[in-house]
Design a protein around this motif. Structure first.
Motif, mmCIF file in Angstrom:
data_model
loop_
_atom_site.group_PDB
_atom_site.id
_atom_site.type_symbol
_atom_site.label_atom_id
_atom_site.label_comp_id
_atom_site.label_asym_id
_atom_site.label_seq_id
_atom_site.Cartn_x
_atom_site.Cartn_y
_atom_site.Cartn_z
ATOM 1 N N LEU A 188 0.820 3.814 -9.238
ATOM 2 C CA LEU A 188 -0.083 4.096 -8.120
ATOM 3 C C LEU A 188 -1.485 3.578 -8.399
ATOM 4 O O LEU A 188 -2.162 3.063 -7.507
ATOM 5 C CB LEU A 188 -0.117 5.602 -7.844
ATOM 6 N N LEU A 189 -1.934 3.720 -9.629
ATOM 7 C CA LEU A 189 -3.266 3.226 -9.981
ATOM 8 C C LEU A 189 -3.344 1.711 -9.824
ATOM 9 O O LEU A 189 -4.345 1.178 -9.329
ATOM 10 C CB LEU A 189 -3.610 3.628 -11.412
ATOM 11 N N GLU A 190 -2.289 1.025 -10.224
ATOM 12 C CA GLU A 190 -2.267 -0.437 -10.069
ATOM 13 C C GLU A 190 -2.152 -0.841 -8.600
ATOM 14 O O GLU A 190 -2.776 -1.806 -8.161
ATOM 15 C CB GLU A 190 -1.101 -1.024 -10.864
ATOM 16 N N THR A 191 -1.366 -0.082 -7.848
ATOM 17 C CA THR A 191 -1.154 -0.401 -6.437
ATOM 18 C C THR A 191 -2.448 -0.362 -5.644
ATOM 19 O O THR A 191 -2.707 -1.220 -4.782
ATOM 20 C CB THR A 191 -0.143 0.582 -5.816
ATOM 21 N N HIS A 192 -3.278 0.635 -5.921
ATOM 22 C CA HIS A 192 -4.451 0.892 -5.084
ATOM 23 C C HIS A 192 -5.765 0.440 -5.717
ATOM 24 O O HIS A 192 -6.826 0.669 -5.137
ATOM 25 C CB HIS A 192 -4.520 2.380 -4.742
ATOM 26 N N ARG A 193 -5.735 -0.174 -6.873
ATOM 27 C CA ARG A 193 -6.982 -0.585 -7.516
ATOM 28 C C ARG A 193 -7.686 -1.671 -6.708
ATOM 29 O O ARG A 193 -7.021 -2.433 -6.004
ATOM 30 C CB ARG A 193 -6.711 -1.064 -8.946
ATOM 31 N N PRO A 194 -9.009 -1.759 -6.782
ATOM 32 C CA PRO A 194 -9.891 -0.931 -7.598
ATOM 33 C C PRO A 194 -10.191 0.421 -6.952
ATOM 34 O O PRO A 194 -10.399 0.505 -5.739
ATOM 35 C CB PRO A 194 -11.161 -1.771 -7.701
ATOM 36 N N LEU A 195 -10.197 1.452 -7.762
ATOM 37 C CA LEU A 195 -10.437 2.814 -7.312
ATOM 38 C C LEU A 195 -11.765 3.304 -7.865
ATOM 39 O O LEU A 195 -12.022 3.212 -9.064
ATOM 40 C CB LEU A 195 -9.313 3.737 -7.791
ATOM 41 N N ASP A 196 -12.579 3.843 -6.990
ATOM 42 C CA ASP A 196 -13.838 4.437 -7.443
ATOM 43 C C ASP A 196 -13.638 5.853 -7.954
ATOM 44 O O ASP A 196 -14.360 6.304 -8.848
ATOM 45 C CB ASP A 196 -14.853 4.438 -6.291
ATOM 46 N N LEU A 197 -12.648 6.554 -7.380
ATOM 47 C CA LEU A 197 -12.434 7.953 -7.738
ATOM 48 C C LEU A 197 -10.979 8.321 -7.523
ATOM 49 O O LEU A 197 -10.356 7.899 -6.544
ATOM 50 C CB LEU A 197 -13.320 8.857 -6.866
#
Length: 215
Positions: free
Chosen positions: A79-88
């Protein structure tokens, strides 16, 4: 201003599941009434809010009854890779860990959340491959009532004990923290899920916590 992106990583209360009158109930609040969308409306322009709520999701446990796919830590890197870049990344987990089947004390649940937070911080999924911010949310404590009471036997005490432990985790890791126990109450129909009023109150509280972190 470039939009900031928030991933809301949670369980059925992030999914917007309504209180269960029977074990086969499948109700869900309309999208605008779920707390991530309430938060997005409060934050207004400049924020992208991604709701990632999976009913039954745990922190780090494979569920022997409902399946290993309920393990939050297992799915988190994708999920982190799917939606990066993530601020929070807002993490609102821990309720399902209090189920009788896991035999997990509040201390171990907090350690699972600490591992989730550390995984996020080390993921390189923030802007410019940096660390996303993390906001740890202590969930609303469970009440042992309704059709879910046997599944959550002993959960009320553990869920009440989680907030101070999670506050300590946030202090050690330098993340944000919000205690939702003072913000909303569970629906007395099943003692686990939120009312529409609770969803709205949490959305407003989360918006305030986010604004404080980015002010």
């Amino acid at each position: 201003m470039t939009d900031r992106t928030i991933l809301c990583f949670g369980d059925s209360n992030t999914h917007g599941t309504r209180a269960l009158a029977t074990l086969d109930s499948q109700g869900r609040f309309p999208r605008a009434e779920r707390w991530p969308q309430v938060m997005a409306a409060e934050l207004r322009d400049g924020w992208e809010v991604i709701a990632e709520g999976h009913p039954g999701r745990t922190t780090v446990f494979d569920d022997p009854v409902e399946g290993s796919h309920k393990n939050g830590l297992t799915v988190l890197p994708a999920l982190l890779e799917t939606h990066r870049p993530l601020d929070l990344v807002i993490v609102m987990l821990g309720t399902n860990d209090t189920k009788t089947r896991f035999s997990a004390p509040a201390f171990d649940i907090a350690k699972g959340l600490e591992r989730i937070a550390a995984t996020i911080r080390l993921s390189g999924s923030g802007p410019d491959r940096g660390a996303p911010g993390v906001l740890l949310a202590a969930p609303v404590p469970v009440v042992e009532t309704g059709v879910l009471a046997p599944m959550f036997a002993g959960a009320a005490e553990k869920s009440r004990a989680l907030a101070p432990l999670l506050r300590d985790v946030a202090g050690r890791l330098g993340t944000g923290f919000v205690d939702l126990g003072g913000v909303a109450e569970v629906d007395p129909v099943d003692g686990v899920h939120l009312t529409a009023e609770g969803q709205a109150a949490i959305g407003r509280a989360m918006a305030g916590a986010v604004q404080a972190m980015f002010s």
